[in-house]
Write an enzyme that holds these catalytic residues in place. Structure first.
Site, PDB file in Angstrom:
ATOM      1  N   HIS A   9      -0.543   2.242   8.806  1.00  0.00           N
ATOM      2  CA  HIS A   9      -0.122   0.838   8.647  1.00  0.00           C
ATOM      3  C   HIS A   9       0.183   0.534   7.192  1.00  0.00           C
ATOM      4  O   HIS A   9      -0.176   1.297   6.278  1.00  0.00           O
ATOM      5  CB  HIS A   9      -1.203  -0.107   9.177  1.00  0.00           C
ATOM      6  CG  HIS A   9      -2.517  -0.008   8.464  1.00  0.00           C
ATOM      7  ND1 HIS A   9      -2.769  -0.633   7.268  1.00  0.00           N
ATOM      8  CD2 HIS A   9      -3.670   0.665   8.792  1.00  0.00           C
ATOM      9  CE1 HIS A   9      -4.014  -0.375   6.879  1.00  0.00           C
ATOM     10  NE2 HIS A   9      -4.591   0.420   7.783  1.00  0.00           N
ATOM     11  N   CYS A  47      -8.155   4.736   8.590  1.00  0.00           N
ATOM     12  CA  CYS A  47      -6.706   4.657   8.802  1.00  0.00           C
ATOM     13  C   CYS A  47      -5.935   5.239   7.610  1.00  0.00           C
ATOM     14  O   CYS A  47      -6.506   5.525   6.555  1.00  0.00           O
ATOM     15  CB  CYS A  47      -6.275   3.209   9.022  1.00  0.00           C
ATOM     16  SG  CYS A  47      -6.769   2.554  10.640  1.00  0.00           S
TER      17      CYS A  47
END
Length: 484
Positions: free
Chosen positions: A443, A459
């Protein structure tokens, strides 16, 4: 008997001449010369024969006259601007008027108008001085190699060629009308036959796609400089300040470019300097547009693709040569692309679109590499999980894609006290989410300073722009491999 009036350039000369008859000299009256005079000029008379006195009237008004060594002269200029009637009467012995004459004259006390060229520089041995004055005015130009003369036309326009001395010529332009009134103007002409000294100080190779040339241009006058790139003029003309100037070249593809710098001084003297400029911004294929002469690993990757899918049968080298560029143009024609001879985004996409996309994430190097087939397209710096929450290694696939995602706290102790964060600035997921399953994903992030570090809870973070670019390349099911 006749009284002869003669006008000379500096004044009116009235010669009262006594013509020979069959006896002694007898005075006579006549007029000769111009009838247009300056208003401030005295009237001068010369007499011959036996003349004891001379009486002069202007428009019926007596004017004082004194005798001089050469004749007679009025005190000051007796005429006003415009027409006047002048009468001269010669007297002989006993005060008897022996001759008289009357004529109409025009007095002009206004100097002619004069408007000449602006001062300038030239590289020629002569210059044409042009301007306007009074109709039929006599023009004289001094201060050059020699004096030059001409006469204004019926509209007052004039042009005269003036020979110049080397260096500065301070010219004086004088216009004189028929009455002798004069107007003077000055102009400065610099004869300069020497071109500026020009040098390009930019190195032969630059790592910017928007380079600027550093140039020095020395001359005794102001110098204007511009650049020509691959035969075409680029950018605006600029003036050198303290002999230096910077010339932006705009955006350039990676490769070799022929640059010409042109410097011109105020006299029109021109100097040119050639410069071969190599633009080499990256080794990563897919980042830069490639042109002839481009070098590096990205060129080798492109040539391999061109051999496999573009009809190129030449060697896979680290320099993009003329044969490869011919293959590029042919491929662009076959695939209805803009034929510009550049290996840009459209051509790369055309070569790669049939190859499967994949992603490799190197946790220790903190990089993400996007590939088409076996060809590396782009490599990005990323942030990975901190030591307490390491990014898991192994193979995964893209299972979820969201634009402007909402961040929901995961089922993890570190997020127990946190609330949902809507899309927008400050959202920890940025503007794109590429889910890999198990609450792990790729992201964007507004915390650009964290890129290149171990900062996440597992992440993979990218800059906003990089995440948006990658999002468009990855279809659902794309394979993602994470290594330690």
């Amino acid at each position: 008997m006749r009284l002869l009036l003669l006008l000379v350039p500096s004044a009116i000369l009235v010669a009262v001449a006594v013509l020979f008859a069959a006896g002694p000299l007898a005075p006579g009256v006549s007029l000769a010369g111009e009838r247009e005079v300056r208003a401030d000029a005295p009237l001068r008379f010369a007499t011959t024969g036996v003349v004891d006195g001379l009486a002069v009237e202007v428009d019926g008004r007596p004017v004082a006259v004194t005798r001089t060594a050469g004749g007679w002269e009025t005190r000051g200029g007796p005429l006003a601007d415009g027409e006047a009637t002048v009468r001269a009467s010669a007297t002989g012995p006993g005060g008897i008027i022996t001759a008289a004459q009357t004529w109409t004259m025009t007095a002009d006390g206004k100097p002619p108008e004069l408007d000449v060229d602006a001062s300038r520089h030239t590289d020629g041995a002569a210059v044409e001085v042009t301007g306007t004055s009074e109709a039929d005015a006599r023009i004289r130009v001094d201060g050059g190699a020699r004096a030059a003369r001409t006469t204004a036309d019926g509209d007052g326009a004039f042009a005269v060629e003036v020979a110049l001395r080397g260096g500065e010529n301070r010219l004086e332009v004088v216009a004189a009308d028929a009455a002798g009134n004069k107007t003077t103007d000055a102009m400065r002409i610099v004869r300069d036959a020497r071109a500026p000294e020009l040098e390009i100080e930019t190195p032969d190779s630059v790592d910017s796609s928007t380079p600027a040339l550093a140039v020095t241009a020395q001359d005794t006058t102001t110098v204007t400089v511009h650049a020509e790139l691959d035969g075409e003029r680029v950018g605006e003309e600029r003036k050198a300040r303290d002999d230096a100037v910077e010339l932006p070249l705009g955006w350039l593809p990676d490769g070799e470019h022929e640059v010409t710098v042109v410097a011109r001084d105020r006299a029109g003297n021109e100097a040119r300097a050639e410069h071969a400029l190599l633009v080499d911004t990256t080794e990563t294929f897919g980042v830069a547009t490639l042109a002839r002469g481009a070098r590096g690993d990205d060129v080798r990757t492109f040539l391999r693709l061109l051999r496999e899918h573009g009809g190129y049968d030449g060697p896979v080298a680290d320099t993009l040569g003329p044969n490869a560029m011919k293959a590029v143009r042919k491929l662009q024609e076959r695939r209805d692309l803009a034929v510009d001879g550049l290996a840009g985004p459209q051509l790369r996409a055309s070569l790669l679109r049939k190859l499967d996309a994949s992603v490799t994430i190197d946790r220790s190097a903190r990089t993400l590499t996007f590939l088409r087939g076996d060809h590396r397209v782009r490599r990005f710096p990323v942030a990975v999980g901190m030591s307490e929450y390491p990014t898991p290694v192994g193979s995964r696939r893209v299972v979820d894609k969201q634009v402007d995602p909402v961040w929901t706290p995961p089922d993890s102790p570190w997020a127990a006290e946190l609330d949902t964060i809507p899309a927008g600035p400050g959202n920890p997921l940025g503007t794109r989410w590429i889910g890999l399953g198990g609450a792990i994903g790729i992201h964007g992030t507004y915390a650009a300073g964290s890129i290149g570090t171990a900062a996440s809870h597992g992440c993979i973070r990218m800059t906003i722009d990089d995440a948006e670019w990658l999002y468009e390349q990855l279809p659902m099911g794309t394979r993602v491999r994470i290594t330690a």
